[in-house]
Structure formats: C-alpha cells, structure tokens
Design an enzyme around this catalytic site. Structure first.
Site, mmCIF file in Angstrom:
data_model
loop_
_atom_site.group_PDB
_atom_site.id
_atom_site.type_symbol
_atom_site.label_atom_id
_atom_site.label_comp_id
_atom_site.label_asym_id
_atom_site.label_seq_id
_atom_site.Cartn_x
_atom_site.Cartn_y
_atom_site.Cartn_z
ATOM 1 N NE ARG A 127 -40.297 6.700 94.794
ATOM 2 C CZ ARG A 127 -39.669 7.706 94.675
ATOM 3 N NH1 ARG A 127 -40.084 8.721 94.172
ATOM 4 N NH2 ARG A 127 -38.237 7.613 95.238
ATOM 5 C CD GLU A 182 -41.178 -7.433 104.410
ATOM 6 O OE1 GLU A 182 -42.357 -7.545 104.597
ATOM 7 O OE2 GLU A 182 -40.672 -6.132 103.618
ATOM 8 C CB ILE A 199 -39.876 2.048 105.852
ATOM 9 C CG1 ILE A 199 -40.100 1.131 107.075
ATOM 10 C CG2 ILE A 199 -38.600 2.756 105.599
ATOM 11 C CD1 ILE A 199 -38.999 -0.187 107.103
ATOM 12 N NE ARG A 200 -36.809 5.957 102.918
ATOM 13 C CZ ARG A 200 -36.577 4.949 101.957
ATOM 14 N NH1 ARG A 200 -36.979 5.091 100.797
ATOM 15 N NH2 ARG A 200 -35.960 3.940 102.137
ATOM 16 C CG HIS A 244 -41.292 -3.176 104.767
ATOM 17 N ND1 HIS A 244 -41.019 -3.599 103.614
ATOM 18 C CD2 HIS A 244 -41.382 -1.861 104.674
ATOM 19 C CE1 HIS A 244 -40.525 -2.621 102.875
ATOM 20 N NE2 HIS A 244 -40.947 -1.467 103.585
ATOM 21 C CB CYS A 273 -42.679 -1.048 100.806
ATOM 22 S SG CYS A 273 -42.619 0.591 101.079
ATOM 23 N N GLY A 327 -37.703 -1.469 99.098
ATOM 24 C CA GLY A 327 -36.465 -1.080 98.822
ATOM 25 C C GLY A 327 -36.661 0.293 98.207
ATOM 26 C CD GLU A 328 -36.158 4.604 95.911
ATOM 27 O OE1 GLU A 328 -36.964 5.003 94.966
ATOM 28 O OE2 GLU A 328 -36.388 5.044 96.926
ATOM 29 C CB SER A 329 -40.130 1.712 93.594
ATOM 30 O OG SER A 329 -40.479 3.142 93.562
HETATM 31 N N1 GLN Z 1 -40.151 4.989 99.164
HETATM 32 C C1 GLN Z 1 -39.534 3.639 98.512
HETATM 33 C C2 GLN Z 1 -39.825 3.744 96.994
HETATM 34 O O1 GLN Z 1 -40.125 4.586 96.251
HETATM 35 C C3 GLN Z 1 -40.388 2.474 99.001
HETATM 36 C C4 GLN Z 1 -39.688 2.439 100.396
HETATM 37 C C5 GLN Z 1 -40.019 0.978 100.812
HETATM 38 O O2 GLN Z 1 -40.038 -0.058 99.939
HETATM 39 N N2 GLN Z 1 -39.863 0.666 102.199
HETATM 40 O O3 GLN Z 1 -39.789 2.766 96.271
#
Ligand code: GLN
Length: 200
Positions: free
Chosen positions: A112, A179, A141-142, A177, A83, A51-53
């Site tokens: 990150r 999943e 993904i990022r 991921h 991630c 997600g977004e940490s």
């Molecule tokens: N870039 C996201 C973060 O900084 C991580 C991306 C992801 O979990 N797919 O948390």
C-alpha cells in the site's frame, strides 16, 4: 441482467464510484451501486473503486457485506479493482493500517502507498499487452504496487518494471485509475473478455 448484457455493480461504500459509473455510461453498460448483500446478489460483476482501502475495509463490516463479497469473489464473480480496489482483492498486504484486512482473491502481495509521499500522484501512459493499441492513460494516486504476482498473470508494468496490473481468472486488479483519466478501454476490455464470457 438485461438480455445478454451484464449488470455491473459498483461497490459504493467509499471512493471514486461516480467516475466508474461515468465510464460504464459512456460504454452503454448497465450498472447499479452495491452497498448491501441484496444489491450484491443482483449483479453479474463488480467494480471495487479507488479510495481508501482501510475505510472500504471497515465499511464492508459496518454494512455487513464483507462475507457475501468474499463468497461471491470465491465463487467466480468477475471483479475489477482499481487502486484501493486492487488492495482489497490482494491475498497479502504490506503497509496496511493496523488491523486492516482484505477480501482476497488474487494470489498476490500488494504494498500500500508504495510510491511514498514524495511521489504522491502522477499521470502516465502504460502498455497493457492484453488490451493492445495505444498506451493506456492512467492516474496513479497514492497507488499500491504488486510486489509479488504469485500465480496471477501480469497485465501491466511501468517502464521502471513495477507491476501495476494483474489478472487471475475473473479477477483483475490495477494500481491506477483509468476512470480518472477519461480512459474507457480497460473497462471495455474487462467487460468483453472477463464479464461477458462469464455470463455464458
Ligand atoms: N492509498 C489508498 C489506500 O491505501 C489507495 C489510493 C487510491 O485508491 N487512489 O487505499
């Protein structure tokens, strides 16, 4: 815990919670969402999703679950972070948001968004020696990269050499991921070799 089977919590503050639940369903593993200290107290293991940490970090404070998470991770709770989940588990973070904190647990330095904006997302297959068999399908993904694995065991690297998976005791963190790629073998391996032995 149902009989000898674990109850796996999925930290459900933000991120790809449903994708993890789907994999656990496919494997026939019991799971429940974790948003509170009480819910955390009921589970035998925990997945921290992607997600977004920075958001997950903030929400652990808003939901008042941060200290309990740190306590349980330090107490040996089996954890799988994907991630953003890996970022949350790193002892050291570079490229974080101002004030961003992690929960820690893995003696690693994670960068990150390490693939940069040019290569935002990609799908690939990688070898994970502890799992063996056919290469693992994975979405990046990022994604973060482990820049220094410290005393953790390296369990996944890209062909270009970047470290994208580590294990330290009961804690496993991966940059990607499975999943999201309909890949169940990482979760199956984690439950069989990390979670189930920890229940004995
Ligand atoms: N870039 C996201 C973060 O900084 C991580 C991306 C992801 O979990 N797919 O948390």
């Amino acid at each position: 815990m149902a009989g000898n089977s674990p109850l796996v919590g999925v930290l459900a503050l933000q991120g790809d919670v449903r994708e993890h639940e789907r994999v656990l369903d496919e494997l026939g593993i019991e799971h429940s969402p974790v948003r509170t200290v009480d819910q955390l107290g009921e589970v035998n293991a925990l997945i921290i999703p992607g997600g977004e940490s920075g958001v997950i970090d903030k929400l652990t404070r808003i939901f008042d679950v941060r200290d309990a998470l740190i306590d349980r991770i330090q107490g040996g709770l089996p954890v799988l972070g994907t991630c953003a989940g890996l970022i949350m588990l790193a002892d050291r973070l570079t490229g974080g948001l101002v004030g961003q904190q992690t929960l820690g647990g893995l003696d690693v330095t994670v960068e990150r968004n390490a693939f940069g904006s040019q290569v935002d997302s990609f799908e690939t297959t990688i070898d994970m020696p502890p799992i063996g068999g056919a290469p693992i399908r994975s979405s990046f993904i990022r994604a973060p990269i482990v820049r220094d694995a410290g005393s953790a065991e390296i369990i996944a690297t890209l062909p270009s050499g970047e470290i994208v998976g580590v294990r330290q005791g009961n804690i496993v963190g991966i940059s990607f991921h499975p999943e999201v790629s309909n890949e169940v073998r990482v979760h199956e391996w984690w439950v069989r070799t990390v979670v189930t032995p920890a229940l004995q």
